[in-house]
Motif scaffolding. Structure first.
Motif, PDB file in Angstrom:
ATOM      1  N   ILE A  40      22.049  18.076  83.512  1.00  0.00           N
ATOM      2  CA  ILE A  40      21.265  17.047  84.199  1.00  0.00           C
ATOM      3  C   ILE A  40      22.176  15.853  84.459  1.00  0.00           C
ATOM      4  CG2 ILE A  40      19.177  15.647  84.185  1.00  0.00           C
ATOM      5  CD1 ILE A  40      18.615  18.626  84.042  1.00  0.00           C
ATOM      6  N   ALA A  43      20.643  11.863  83.749  1.00  0.00           N
ATOM      7  CA  ALA A  43      19.704  12.265  82.698  1.00  0.00           C
ATOM      8  C   ALA A  43      18.907  11.110  82.119  1.00  0.00           C
ATOM      9  CB  ALA A  43      20.465  12.982  81.574  1.00  0.00           C
ATOM     10  N   ARG A  49      14.893  12.373  82.440  1.00  0.00           N
ATOM     11  CA  ARG A  49      14.299  12.628  81.123  1.00  0.00           C
ATOM     12  C   ARG A  49      13.187  13.668  81.228  1.00  0.00           C
ATOM     13  NH1 ARG A  49      14.394   6.963  81.150  1.00  0.00           N
ATOM     14  NH2 ARG A  49      12.114   6.863  81.117  1.00  0.00           N
ATOM     15  N   VAL A  52      14.803  17.053  81.494  1.00  0.00           N
ATOM     16  CA  VAL A  52      15.301  17.547  80.205  1.00  0.00           C
ATOM     17  C   VAL A  52      14.174  18.224  79.431  1.00  0.00           C
ATOM     18  CG1 VAL A  52      16.157  16.840  77.932  1.00  0.00           C
ATOM     19  CG2 VAL A  52      17.198  15.912  80.008  1.00  0.00           C
ATOM     20  N   THR A  56      13.889  22.314  78.775  1.00  0.00           N
ATOM     21  CA  THR A  56      13.867  22.736  77.369  1.00  0.00           C
ATOM     22  C   THR A  56      12.663  23.624  77.088  1.00  0.00           C
ATOM     23  OG1 THR A  56      14.995  20.695  76.690  1.00  0.00           O
ATOM     24  CG2 THR A  56      13.834  21.918  74.985  1.00  0.00           C
ATOM     25  N   VAL A  63      18.997  23.150  78.430  1.00  0.00           N
ATOM     26  CA  VAL A  63      19.841  22.000  78.742  1.00  0.00           C
ATOM     27  C   VAL A  63      21.186  22.181  78.048  1.00  0.00           C
ATOM     28  CG1 VAL A  63      20.117  19.495  78.563  1.00  0.00           C
ATOM     29  CG2 VAL A  63      17.852  20.476  78.996  1.00  0.00           C
ATOM     30  N   ALA A  66      24.173  16.476  79.492  1.00  0.00           N
ATOM     31  CA  ALA A  66      23.464  15.311  80.015  1.00  0.00           C
ATOM     32  C   ALA A  66      24.501  14.274  80.440  1.00  0.00           C
ATOM     33  CB  ALA A  66      22.510  14.733  78.976  1.00  0.00           C
ATOM     34  N   ILE A  76      20.253  13.062  73.978  1.00  0.00           N
ATOM     35  CA  ILE A  76      19.299  13.079  75.081  1.00  0.00           C
ATOM     36  C   ILE A  76      17.901  13.465  74.598  1.00  0.00           C
ATOM     37  CG2 ILE A  76      19.847  15.457  75.734  1.00  0.00           C
ATOM     38  CD1 ILE A  76      18.831  12.510  78.047  1.00  0.00           C
ATOM     39  N   GLY A  77      17.833  14.283  73.551  1.00  0.00           N
ATOM     40  CA  GLY A  77      16.528  14.639  73.001  1.00  0.00           C
ATOM     41  C   GLY A  77      15.796  13.439  72.428  1.00  0.00           C
ATOM     42  N   CYS A  80      14.508  11.161  75.103  1.00  0.00           N
ATOM     43  CA  CYS A  80      13.313  11.714  75.736  1.00  0.00           C
ATOM     44  C   CYS A  80      12.109  11.762  74.789  1.00  0.00           C
ATOM     45  CB  CYS A  80      13.594  13.118  76.261  1.00  0.00           C
ATOM     46  SG  CYS A  80      14.846  13.192  77.555  1.00  0.00           S
TER      47      CYS A  80
END
Length: 300
Positions: A40, A43, A49, A52, A56, A63, A66, A76-77, A80
């Protein structure tokens, strides 16, 4: 990674006059299809977001990277607000991310949410590492699309440029094409929260679709200079009226009229989540392309 493949069989044994049937199961290990590795680019944006999270949760993809210039180094998790971190840090270096993924020799797709000024270079980088691209950026110029088309043809590498990822928007466009054969007056009314988005890509695409049909619309005042009559898009008289209405959904309505009747088609977007089914469709389709395709409607 291998997964068991099991088959149910019957064996038949004949004992004098009686036939005995006994089932048995045989299993063999076969390689399972690997997930599409998705990067992404952009991202940290709202749409990034959402992408993502959608990737997922989707089957057959994951993913793998990012990229953004904001929140560099953050997982990134976590950004988000997912239940668990993805252990994928945001990196401000597309080449580095692509290099690490290309070593796995698995199918990869770069989703580009960046800017029209960087799209060409981004797609070239992705192609150099053997990865396809899905592009959804505002204000991408026709010259850029043409240059990318020539580049992808030469490289035999797929790229999907999506003026919209909203399936509802595409259905509206298709309905407008059908209606245009029956009405000679048409106006587009749209609202957005941000004035820099006008005329929107939806309005531009609808006007382009209708103009390609060879019909002249709104003949009674096609040459009027009254500003309140809106902007004429193209040369066939399709007018667009754009309103800035923060707090309301992004909305596009196409009005057609004939003697004694008005026919209207409306589509509202209330949340960026509405774009995710189209995005997942684009990711699944682009891996089979060997050239550039403009628009998702070819796959609906």
């Amino acid at each position: 990674m291998a997964a068991p493949s099991c088959h149910f069989h019957f064996t038949v044994h004949k004992v004098s006059k009686n036939v005995i049937t006994r089932p048995f199961i045989s299993c063999s290990m076969q390689p399972s299809q690997s997930n599409i590795k998705v990067v992404i680019n952009g991202a940290a944006k709202e749409i990034g977001r959402a992408a993502v999270i959608a990737v997922t949760r989707a089957r057959g993809m994951e993913v793998a990277g990012a990229v953004d210039s904001h929140f560099v180094g953050e997982d990134i998790g976590k950004l988000c607000d997912m239940e668990e971190p993805l252990e994928i840090p945001i990196i401000n270096d597309l080449t580095m991310v692509l290099g690490s993924i290309s070593q796995s020799k698995e199918t990869g797709v770069v989703v580009d949410f960046t800017d029209h000024s960087t799209v060409y270079d981004n797609v070239k980088q992705a192609t150099a590492f053997g990865m396809r691209s899905v592009v959804y950026v505002p204000r991408i110029k026709p010259d850029t699309v043409g240059a990318l088309s020539a580049f992808c043809d030469k490289a035999s590498m797929g790229c999907l440029i999506a003026p919209t990822l909203s399936i509802g928007s595409i259905l509206l466009q298709q309905a407008a094409i059908t209606a245009s054969f029956h009405y000679s007056n048409v106006e587009i009314v749209e609202s957005r929260a941000n004035p820099i988005d006008f005329p929107s890509m939806d309005a531009v695409q609808i006007s382009k679709n209708l103009s390609n049909l060879g019909q002249i619309y709104n003949r009674e005042d096609i040459s009027t200079d009254v500003a309140a009559r809106g902007q004429v898009l193209g040369e066939d008289g399709v007018r667009v009226h754009s309103m800035v209405l923060p707090g309301l959904p992004s909305s596009t309505t196409v009005y057609f009229s004939g003697p004694g009747e008005v026919y209207s088609i409306k589509h509202d977007i209330t949340d960026v989540q509405s774009l995710m089914p189209g995005l997942l469709l684009a990711i699944r389709k682009v891996i089979r392309l060997k050239n550039l395709v403009y628009g998702l409607e070819k796959f609906l």
